[in-house]
Enzyme design. Structure first.
Site, PDB file in Angstrom:
ATOM      1  N   ARG A   1       1.067  14.878  12.850  1.00  0.00           N
ATOM      2  CA  ARG A   1       1.523  14.645  11.481  1.00  0.00           C
ATOM      3  C   ARG A   1       1.482  15.889  10.590  1.00  0.00           C
ATOM      4  NH1 ARG A   1      -0.650   8.730   9.688  1.00  0.00           N
ATOM      5  NH2 ARG A   1       1.333   8.573   8.659  1.00  0.00           N
ATOM      6  N   PRO A   2       2.318  16.871  10.890  1.00  0.00           N
ATOM      7  CA  PRO A   2       2.357  18.076  10.052  1.00  0.00           C
ATOM      8  C   PRO A   2       3.002  17.810   8.689  1.00  0.00           C
ATOM      9  CG  PRO A   2       4.075  18.170  11.730  1.00  0.00           C
ATOM     10  CD  PRO A   2       3.296  16.907  11.981  1.00  0.00           C
ATOM     11  N   VAL A   3       2.898  18.790   7.760  1.00  0.00           N
ATOM     12  CA  VAL A   3       3.528  18.636   6.441  1.00  0.00           C
ATOM     13  C   VAL A   3       4.545  19.754   6.184  1.00  0.00           C
ATOM     14  CG1 VAL A   3       1.661  17.318   5.346  1.00  0.00           C
ATOM     15  CG2 VAL A   3       1.578  19.815   5.290  1.00  0.00           C
ATOM     16  N   ASP A   4       5.030  20.373   7.268  1.00  0.00           N
ATOM     17  CA  ASP A   4       5.965  21.487   7.121  1.00  0.00           C
ATOM     18  C   ASP A   4       7.204  21.112   6.295  1.00  0.00           C
ATOM     19  OD1 ASP A   4       6.339  19.884   9.578  1.00  0.00           O
ATOM     20  OD2 ASP A   4       8.155  21.079   9.813  1.00  0.00           O
TER      21      ASP A   4
ATOM     22  N   ARG B   1      -4.888  10.853   4.076  1.00  0.00           N
ATOM     23  CA  ARG B   1      -3.862  11.853   4.278  1.00  0.00           C
ATOM     24  C   ARG B   1      -2.801  11.863   3.181  1.00  0.00           C
ATOM     25  NH1 ARG B   1       0.282  12.826   6.619  1.00  0.00           N
ATOM     26  NH2 ARG B   1       0.445  14.765   7.785  1.00  0.00           N
TER      27      ARG B   1
ATOM     28  N   ASP C   1       5.052   0.931  12.019  1.00  0.00           N
ATOM     29  CA  ASP C   1       3.829   0.283  11.529  1.00  0.00           C
ATOM     30  C   ASP C   1       3.701  -1.177  11.984  1.00  0.00           C
ATOM     31  OD1 ASP C   1       3.015   2.590  10.342  1.00  0.00           O
ATOM     32  OD2 ASP C   1       3.414   1.969   8.285  1.00  0.00           O
TER      33      ASP C   1
ATOM     34  N   LYS D   1       0.841  -1.206   0.000  1.00  0.00           N
ATOM     35  CA  LYS D   1       0.000   0.000   0.000  1.00  0.00           C
ATOM     36  C   LYS D   1       0.875   1.256   0.000  1.00  0.00           C
ATOM     37  CE  LYS D   1      -1.757   1.723   3.995  1.00  0.00           C
ATOM     38  NZ  LYS D   1      -1.395   3.141   4.169  1.00  0.00           N
ATOM     39  N   ASN D   2       1.850   1.299   0.901  1.00  0.00           N
ATOM     40  CA  ASN D   2       2.627   2.528   1.048  1.00  0.00           C
ATOM     41  C   ASN D   2       3.572   2.790  -0.115  1.00  0.00           C
ATOM     42  OD1 ASN D   2       1.309   3.044   3.384  1.00  0.00           O
ATOM     43  ND2 ASN D   2       3.043   2.704   4.756  1.00  0.00           N
TER      44      ASN D   2
ATOM     45  N   ARG E   1      -8.458  -0.233   4.881  1.00  0.00           N
ATOM     46  CA  ARG E   1      -7.610   0.755   4.205  1.00  0.00           C
ATOM     47  C   ARG E   1      -6.281   0.127   3.782  1.00  0.00           C
ATOM     48  NH1 ARG E   1      -5.817   4.840   7.792  1.00  0.00           N
ATOM     49  NH2 ARG E   1      -4.402   5.071   6.072  1.00  0.00           N
TER      50      ARG E   1
ATOM     51  N   CYS F   1      -4.770  13.339  12.682  1.00  0.00           N
ATOM     52  CA  CYS F   1      -5.166  11.955  12.527  1.00  0.00           C
ATOM     53  C   CYS F   1      -4.901  11.211  13.818  1.00  0.00           C
ATOM     54  CB  CYS F   1      -4.504  11.320  11.315  1.00  0.00           C
ATOM     55  SG  CYS F   1      -3.045  10.406  11.647  1.00  0.00           S
TER      56      CYS F   1
ATOM     57  N   ILE G   1       8.427   7.435  16.728  1.00  0.00           N
ATOM     58  CA  ILE G   1       8.063   8.135  15.484  1.00  0.00           C
ATOM     59  C   ILE G   1       6.796   8.970  15.668  1.00  0.00           C
ATOM     60  CG2 ILE G   1       7.594   7.866  13.005  1.00  0.00           C
ATOM     61  CD1 ILE G   1      10.371   6.838  13.781  1.00  0.00           C
TER      62      ILE G   1
HETATM   63  C1  UD1 Z   1       4.567   7.068   6.236  1.00  0.00           C
HETATM   64  C2  UD1 Z   1       3.680   5.853   6.108  1.00  0.00           C
HETATM   65  C3  UD1 Z   1       3.170   5.413   7.489  1.00  0.00           C
HETATM   66  C4  UD1 Z   1       4.363   5.202   8.426  1.00  0.00           C
HETATM   67  C5  UD1 Z   1       5.278   6.417   8.432  1.00  0.00           C
HETATM   68  C6  UD1 Z   1       6.542   6.200   9.246  1.00  0.00           C
HETATM   69  C7  UD1 Z   1       2.646   6.126   3.932  1.00  0.00           C
HETATM   70  C8  UD1 Z   1       1.422   6.426   3.142  1.00  0.00           C
HETATM   71  N1  UD1 Z   1       2.540   6.192   5.255  1.00  0.00           N
HETATM   72  O1  UD1 Z   1       3.756   8.114   6.781  1.00  0.00           O
HETATM   73  O2  UD1 Z   1       2.455   4.182   7.320  1.00  0.00           O
HETATM   74  O3  UD1 Z   1       3.869   4.973   9.732  1.00  0.00           O
HETATM   75  O4  UD1 Z   1       5.660   6.761   7.096  1.00  0.00           O
HETATM   76  O5  UD1 Z   1       7.230   5.100   8.791  1.00  0.00           O
HETATM   77  O6  UD1 Z   1       3.688   5.794   3.385  1.00  0.00           O
HETATM   78  N2  UD1 Z   1       6.827  14.991  10.279  1.00  0.00           N
HETATM   79  C9  UD1 Z   1       6.903  16.347  10.527  1.00  0.00           C
HETATM   80  N3  UD1 Z   1       6.790  17.217   9.466  1.00  0.00           N
HETATM   81  C10 UD1 Z   1       6.610  16.786   8.197  1.00  0.00           C
HETATM   82  C11 UD1 Z   1       6.511  15.404   7.950  1.00  0.00           C
HETATM   83  C12 UD1 Z   1       6.644  14.519   9.009  1.00  0.00           C
HETATM   84  O7  UD1 Z   1       7.066  16.776  11.663  1.00  0.00           O
HETATM   85  O8  UD1 Z   1       6.492  17.626   7.282  1.00  0.00           O
HETATM   86  C13 UD1 Z   1       6.951  14.020  11.405  1.00  0.00           C
HETATM   87  C14 UD1 Z   1       5.671  13.247  11.651  1.00  0.00           C
HETATM   88  O9  UD1 Z   1       4.792  13.942  12.481  1.00  0.00           O
HETATM   89  C15 UD1 Z   1       6.209  11.984  12.283  1.00  0.00           C
HETATM   90  C16 UD1 Z   1       7.552  11.778  11.585  1.00  0.00           C
HETATM   91  O10 UD1 Z   1       7.897  13.033  11.041  1.00  0.00           O
HETATM   92  O11 UD1 Z   1       6.432  12.170  13.643  1.00  0.00           O
HETATM   93  C17 UD1 Z   1       7.549  10.730  10.505  1.00  0.00           C
HETATM   94  O12 UD1 Z   1       6.503  11.003   9.589  1.00  0.00           O
HETATM   95  P1  UD1 Z   1       6.597  10.572   8.059  1.00  0.00           P
HETATM   96  O13 UD1 Z   1       7.814   9.737   7.855  1.00  0.00           O
HETATM   97  O14 UD1 Z   1       6.449  11.781   7.214  1.00  0.00           O
HETATM   98  O15 UD1 Z   1       5.315   9.647   7.892  1.00  0.00           O
HETATM   99  P2  UD1 Z   1       4.251   9.630   6.716  1.00  0.00           P
HETATM  100  O16 UD1 Z   1       4.938   9.868   5.402  1.00  0.00           O
HETATM  101  O17 UD1 Z   1       3.099  10.481   7.073  1.00  0.00           O
END
Ligand code: UD1
Length: 419
Positions: free
Chosen positions: A120-123, A91, A304, A22-23, A396, A115, A326
């Site tokens: 889980r920010p996207v900064d 997301r 995961d 999936k991922n 999902r 969530c 994480i």
């Molecule tokens: C992806 C996986 C999810 C898995 C995760 C960690 C997909 C669709 N999902 O999620 O199943 O649990 O990797 O292996 O592939 N963070 C920030 N700012 C950002 C982005 C991330 O602070 O802009 C933080 C997050 O809050 C979290 C950490 O970084 O604490 C890791 O998140 P990230 O690796 O980005 O996870 P996802 O891509 O959302």
């Protein structure tokens, strides 16, 4: 709403086949936005998130359809907007930001909400794209990004290795002018699969799987055919299922090379894990030994698999410590496991599991995808009957889970909640 009704106690024996990841599939399907041509995908799992992704591609104007594990994405004129109604259910839709900016120089993507497993920010996604020349503003809950002159190669470093952030930046960098060097990137196998797909389309990416990725921008990406890698988290869930039920499973297509941390911990817990041609044979141990785990970015122990592994610790003898590094708030399964008789104490990011070897059936509720998988595992090895509610979370990410488990001896069936 459906739930799973599980009668626990049967050891799982036989062979089970892992579906496509999936991922990996989510970003690789969305990467077609950056491709100027038709794309054909194989080994795509039929999951709720995949159907949502296909809907998103159709909304953006790329005719896409799923049949028998194959997805065809047709070339065509594209829009730029990923609407709220869709992003709120998945997301990962935010992953269309990078390829849309690269191809259309503009993107409007609803800001993903919070969530269940943390903020889980996207900064980091935005900072990476900004350093390539994009600018963003927030309009009525939408991230609006533009780069009227196209994206430019850049040199930047992520504050933490983010999977989604790395994927978004990678898709964008392929069509940027000049060279992009990204440091402190995530090293997950799904990122390697994405980079391999993009390279098949004509991109020039190097370093995937290491902490530094270099991309030389190209003018255009071409259509191709690509098979998605097998799902290491689904595979890991089956290995744990063999362990907690006292069974023996051959997990076909298990991507063992990408699962060293988990396989190591299963062996430490006493399980026999044999890497064979075409898959992994997992044999339970009696009794299971308690071990400690600490989640880390790849190649560390995957977050995961943390909820599912906790069920194994409940079945082991003695205390095992689980540390979640994480995501904050990723212990939603704990209270449900406690209702099934587990002895678990949470203290901040740590949980102490005092294994007693025994769980009992109870009505429980899935709060997210992997928590739901953990409750199914708990139900499979508990005494009596377990009803797992809200299994739309499980749908999902696990393809035909009840069918696959029934075929190896589980007593599990899907029922409508009012039954
Ligand atoms: C992806 C996986 C999810 C898995 C995760 C960690 C997909 C669709 N999902 O999620 O199943 O649990 O990797 O292996 O592939 N963070 C920030 N700012 C950002 C982005 C991330 O602070 O802009 C933080 C997050 O809050 C979290 C950490 O970084 O604490 C890791 O998140 P990230 O690796 O980005 O996870 P996802 O891509 O959302």
């Amino acid at each position: 709403m459906d739930s799973f009704l599980i009668k626990g106690g049967a050891p799982l024996n036989g062979e089970v086949t892992v579906s496509g990841s999936k991922n990996a599939a989510l970003p690789i399907l969305l990467a077609s936005i950056a491709v100027d041509g038709d794309v054909q995908y194989g080994n795509v799992p039929d999951l709720r998130d995949i159907r949502t992704t296909i809907r998103l591609l159709n909304i953006l104007g790329r005719g896409a359809s799923l049949e028998d594990g194959r997805v065809l994405v047709k070339n065509g004129e594209m829009g730029i907007e990923a609407p709220y109604d869709l992003v709120k259910t998945m997301r990962a839709s935010v992953l269309c930001l990078g390829p849309l900016l690269a191809r259309k120089r503009e993107a409007k993507v609803s800001l993903p909400g919070g969530c269940a497993i943390g903020a889980r920010p996207v900064d980091q996604h935005l900072l990476a794209l900004e350093s390539m020349g994009a600018s963003f503003d927030l309009q009525n809950g939408y991230i609006h990004g533009t780069c009227p002159d196209g994206l430019k190669g850049a040199h930047f470093s992520f504050s933490m290795p983010t999977v989604g952030g790395t994927e978004n930046a990678l898709m964008a960098a392929c069509l940027a002018q000049g060279e992009t060097v990204m440091e402190n990137v995530a090293r997950e196998p799904e990122i390697v699969d994405l980079a391999n797909f993009l390279n098949r389309c004509g991109a020039r990416i190097e370093g995937q799987g290491s902490s530094v990725i270099t991309v030389k921008g190209v003018e255009r990406l071409y259509g191709c055919s690509y098979d998605i890698m097998p799902d290491r988290i689904e595979a890991g869930t089956f290995l744990v299922a063999a362990g907690v039920t006292g069974g023996e499973l051959f997990v076909r297509n298990c991507p063992a090379a990408d699962m060293a941390a988990l396989l190591g911990k299963l062996r430490e817990a006493g399980m026999e894990i044999e890497e064979r041609e075409g898959g992994v044979l997992a044999r339970a141990a009696s009794p299971l030994k308690a071990v400690d785990i600490s989640t880390q970015p790849h190649p560390g122990f995957p977050t995961d698999m943390q909820p599912q592994f906790m069920v194994l610790l409940c079945r082991a003898q003695g205390p095992g410590m689980v540390r979640e590094n994480i995501f904050e708030n990723r212990f939603m399964h704990v209270q449900e496991l406690v209702r099934m008789g587990a002895d678990i104490q949470v203290n901040g990011p740590s949980a102490l599991v005092r294994g007693t070897g025994r769980l009992e059936g109870a009505p429980v509720m899935a709060s997210d995808l992997r928590a739901g998988a953990a409750l199914v595992l708990a139900g499979l090895c508990a005494e009596g009957e377990t009803r797992v509610q809200r299994i739309y979370h499980i749908d999902r990410g696990y393809e035909r889970l009840e069918e696959k488990l029934s075929a190896v001896g589980a007593d599990i069936r899907r029922v409508h909640e009012q039954e």
